[in-house]
Design a protein around this motif. Structure first.
Motif, PDB file in Angstrom:
ATOM      1  N   GLN A 169       0.824  -1.210   0.000  1.00 54.90           N
ATOM      2  CA  GLN A 169       0.000   0.000   0.000  1.00 54.90           C
ATOM      3  C   GLN A 169       0.861   1.263   0.000  1.00 54.90           C
ATOM      4  O   GLN A 169       0.551   2.229  -0.699  1.00 54.90           O
ATOM      5  N   ILE A 170       1.931   1.252   0.771  1.00 51.35           N
ATOM      6  CA  ILE A 170       2.816   2.419   0.827  1.00 51.35           C
ATOM      7  C   ILE A 170       3.539   2.588  -0.512  1.00 51.35           C
ATOM      8  O   ILE A 170       3.679   3.713  -1.014  1.00 51.35           O
ATOM      9  N   GLU A 171       3.969   1.490  -1.107  1.00 46.85           N
ATOM     10  CA  GLU A 171       4.601   1.573  -2.429  1.00 46.85           C
ATOM     11  C   GLU A 171       3.638   2.162  -3.452  1.00 46.85           C
ATOM     12  O   GLU A 171       4.036   2.976  -4.295  1.00 46.85           O
ATOM     13  N   GLU A 172       2.362   1.754  -3.383  1.00 45.47           N
ATOM     14  CA  GLU A 172       1.357   2.306  -4.295  1.00 45.47           C
ATOM     15  C   GLU A 172       1.191   3.810  -4.078  1.00 45.47           C
ATOM     16  O   GLU A 172       1.073   4.570  -5.036  1.00 45.47           O
ATOM     17  N   GLU A 173       1.178   4.234  -2.819  1.00 44.58           N
ATOM     18  CA  GLU A 173       1.077   5.671  -2.512  1.00 44.58           C
ATOM     19  C   GLU A 173       2.254   6.422  -3.124  1.00 44.58           C
ATOM     20  O   GLU A 173       2.082   7.493  -3.712  1.00 44.58           O
ATOM     21  N   LEU A 174       3.445   5.870  -2.979  1.00 49.81           N
ATOM     22  CA  LEU A 174       4.642   6.543  -3.495  1.00 49.81           C
ATOM     23  C   LEU A 174       4.668   6.570  -5.018  1.00 49.81           C
ATOM     24  O   LEU A 174       5.209   7.505  -5.610  1.00 49.81           O
ATOM     25  N   SER A 175       4.068   5.567  -5.647  1.00 49.31           N
ATOM     26  CA  SER A 175       4.063   5.538  -7.113  1.00 49.31           C
ATOM     27  C   SER A 175       3.212   6.659  -7.711  1.00 49.31           C
ATOM     28  O   SER A 175       3.361   6.985  -8.889  1.00 49.31           O
ATOM     29  N   LEU A 176       2.352   7.270  -6.919  1.00 47.63           N
ATOM     30  CA  LEU A 176       1.493   8.359  -7.392  1.00 47.63           C
ATOM     31  C   LEU A 176       2.197   9.716  -7.369  1.00 47.63           C
ATOM     32  O   LEU A 176       1.671  10.693  -7.898  1.00 47.63           O
ATOM     33  N   ARG A 177       3.354   9.775  -6.756  1.00 51.49           N
ATOM     34  CA  ARG A 177       4.064  11.049  -6.617  1.00 51.49           C
ATOM     35  C   ARG A 177       4.827  11.384  -7.893  1.00 51.49           C
ATOM     36  O   ARG A 177       5.223  10.498  -8.634  1.00 51.49           O
ATOM     37  N   PRO A 178       5.054  12.687  -8.109  1.00 50.73           N
ATOM     38  CA  PRO A 178       5.820  13.090  -9.302  1.00 50.73           C
ATOM     39  C   PRO A 178       7.203  12.452  -9.303  1.00 50.73           C
ATOM     40  O   PRO A 178       7.818  12.272  -8.245  1.00 50.73           O
ATOM     41  N   ARG A 179       7.673  12.139 -10.508  1.00 52.63           N
ATOM     42  CA  ARG A 179       8.971  11.483 -10.642  1.00 52.63           C
ATOM     43  C   ARG A 179       9.850  12.199 -11.652  1.00 52.63           C
ATOM     44  O   ARG A 179       9.360  12.849 -12.560  1.00 52.63           O
ATOM     45  N   VAL A 180      11.134  11.999 -11.465  1.00 50.94           N
ATOM     46  CA  VAL A 180      12.143  12.401 -12.440  1.00 50.94           C
ATOM     47  C   VAL A 180      13.029  11.183 -12.668  1.00 50.94           C
ATOM     48  O   VAL A 180      12.924  10.196 -11.939  1.00 50.94           O
ATOM     49  N   SER A 181      13.905  11.262 -13.637  1.00 51.88           N
ATOM     50  CA  SER A 181      14.800  10.148 -13.890  1.00 51.88           C
ATOM     51  C   SER A 181      15.675   9.919 -12.659  1.00 51.88           C
ATOM     52  O   SER A 181      16.351  10.830 -12.181  1.00 51.88           O
ATOM     53  N   ALA A 182      15.644   8.691 -12.152  1.00 47.77           N
ATOM     54  CA  ALA A 182      16.391   8.376 -10.928  1.00 47.77           C
ATOM     55  C   ALA A 182      17.892   8.524 -11.107  1.00 47.77           C
ATOM     56  O   ALA A 182      18.622   8.680 -10.138  1.00 47.77           O
ATOM     57  N   ALA A 183      18.366   8.518 -12.339  1.00 48.10           N
ATOM     58  CA  ALA A 183      19.797   8.642 -12.583  1.00 48.10           C
ATOM     59  C   ALA A 183      20.275  10.090 -12.428  1.00 48.10           C
ATOM     60  O   ALA A 183      21.461  10.351 -12.444  1.00 48.10           O
TER      61      ALA A 183
END
Length: 163
Positions: free
Chosen positions: A61-75
């Motif tokens: 559930q926490i991973e799903e919550e975090l997947s909804l947040r804005p992202r940038v390239s992790a590199a």
């Protein structure tokens, strides 16, 4: 952070790395909660299991919550360069107060969990904890039971002898 146990510092560092891995630009309470729950043998995972909660679905559930947040390239960035949100800094302060109120010298993973649980439904992590019955009061009661000294043999015989 000077008073944090090694395990609590490791969890905060794991939260930074987790945020960077999924491409989030800052570290927040849910990153910390996930870091506290990820090691299957961690103190928090054991505490959650003692409360009758399977940590695995909570992690999902926490991973799903975090997947909804804005992202940038992790590199694009270094985990150590990620900023802690104002909320996470307040959580760390709340965990320090938890330790102080319990008379503990160091801030451990259990204090961090209690601070996260104290947020209640106002935050995604607090809401998920509450949905699983994990509140600050429940955390504190469990910690109090753990800290209660075991009765000595004399005390046990006195209570069984009707004294």
């Amino acid at each position: 952070m000077d008073r944090m146990t090694r395990q609590a510092r490791d969890a905060l560092q794991a939260a930074r790395h987790g945020a960077a891995r999924i491409g989030n630009t800052e570290v927040d309470g849910e990153h910390l909660l996930l870091a506290l729950l990820e090691p299957v043998d961690s103190r928090v995972s054991r505490l959650v299991a003692e409360l009758g909660v399977d940590p695995a679905p909570l992690r999902v559930q926490i991973e799903e919550e975090l997947s909804l947040r804005p992202r940038v390239s992790a590199a694009d960035f270094d985990p150590d360069a990620l900023l802690l949100t104002r909320r996470l800094r307040r959580l760390l302060e709340a965990a320090t107060r938890e330790a102080d109120e319990l008379g503990d010298e160091c801030v451990g993973e259990d204090h961090l969990l209690a601070a996260l649980a104290q947020e209640g439904p106002a935050t995604p992590g607090g809401l998920r904890l509450r949905e699983h019955g994990i509140t600050r009061d429940v955390c504190r009661a469990t910690l109090a039971r753990e800290r209660r000294p075991a009765p000595s043999a004399v005390e046990r015989s006195a209570t069984t002898d009707g004294w």
